[in-house]
Design an enzyme around this catalytic site. Sequence first.
Site, mmCIF file in Angstrom:
data_model
loop_
_atom_site.group_PDB
_atom_site.id
_atom_site.type_symbol
_atom_site.label_atom_id
_atom_site.label_comp_id
_atom_site.label_asym_id
_atom_site.label_seq_id
_atom_site.Cartn_x
_atom_site.Cartn_y
_atom_site.Cartn_z
ATOM 1 C CB CYS A 115 -0.938 0.000 1.191
ATOM 2 S SG CYS A 115 -1.990 -1.452 1.216
ATOM 3 C CG HIS A 252 -2.938 3.338 2.183
ATOM 4 N ND1 HIS A 252 -3.529 2.944 1.010
ATOM 5 C CD2 HIS A 252 -3.012 2.272 3.025
ATOM 6 C CE1 HIS A 252 -3.938 1.693 1.135
ATOM 7 N NE2 HIS A 252 -3.646 1.267 2.346
ATOM 8 C CG ASN A 282 -6.738 -0.753 1.337
ATOM 9 O OD1 ASN A 282 -6.015 -0.405 0.401
ATOM 10 N ND2 ASN A 282 -6.257 -1.162 2.493
#
Length: 327
Positions: A115, A252, A282
């Site tokens: 990520c 993020h 996500n």
Amino acid sequence: MNSSNARITAIGSYVPEKRLTNHHLEELVDTNDEWIVQRTGIKERRIAADNEYTSDISIKAVENLMARYQKTVEDVDMIIVCTMTPDFKTPSVSALVQAKLGIKNTGAIDLNAACAGFAYGMHVANGLVSAGLHKKILVIGAETFSKILDYTDRTTCILFGDGGGAVLVEYDELHPSFIASHMGTDGVLGKNLYCTDLSASMFGEDLPVNGFIAQNGREVYKWAVNTVPKGMEALMEKTDLELNEVDWFVPHSANLRIIESICSRSKFPLERAIYSLEHYGNTSAATIPLSLDKGVQEGKFKTGDSLLLYGFGGGLTQAGLLINWTL
Ligand code: UT7
């Protein structure tokens, strides 16, 4: 402060058509919309078609960039695709992008920092361009997480989605975008977020080998809310700015509760945080470029605004960048 000769000159994005809402997930696992929204802020996510892979998403994000900014990519001399869900172990996604876009004289590498991937990719692009080694780099953050999700595991399948974003980083000594960066790694905590493939053992601990993403969400959560504010502080110390002078925070997009906690601990107003999780979930290395593009489409960023990008996740890795918005 770093000296940069690299400028962000264009951005584009793409998400697959298929929407998977929290209500759809209620039919697959023992969960409910209220729990997901309350614990994560996510309402829906996009899911790639069966024959749609990370290279397809990457190419569509680049095509979107070219159409919007009247940019060509034939003179790109490096392609960096940030992903942990490549179509194949080899060839790389970046090589597939090179082939499909017909870019003749370019290097091509994939970068896996989970990520935090896109922030790392931008850092590498800035370094290569500023050092005079490359002139025009495509940095893509793209994922098809739906391919590595177990849709019987409610602790993961509610979180992740598919999508991608692309930016161009070009040589420009007069109007550079990159101000400072801060990176960190806690590899010893890697067992809290993993996707096994070949090895079944990490630091002597046995893990299931099934190709699905698995995590200890609580541990990742605690690590993120403790680590990122400290990283932001360390990043700002390398600049002439105070954190409260930063215009926009682009973290993020893992979980809205994590973003709220980071903002609260850093005393940064949540209203100036831009995130993409509500409709996309996500999307790992794609969350930051998708959020950046959302900020652009919503007319939030002005030329000259300062943006603090912060990626964190599997590894466990983290990467923060302070940039000057130059579009
Ligand atoms: O990109 C980086 C990757 N990962 C992350 O950023 C993840 C970071 N962690 C998180 O976002 C959160 O830890 C989660 C959203 C994954 C979980 O939220 P939480 O508030 O930490 O919940 P929890 O794991 O402590 O679980 C609380 C309860 C448990 O039930 P009991 O033991 O209290 O009865 C879980 O079994 O919620 C239950 N639960 C669910 N209930 C409904 C877990 N998943 C679900 C679900 N729906 N999907």
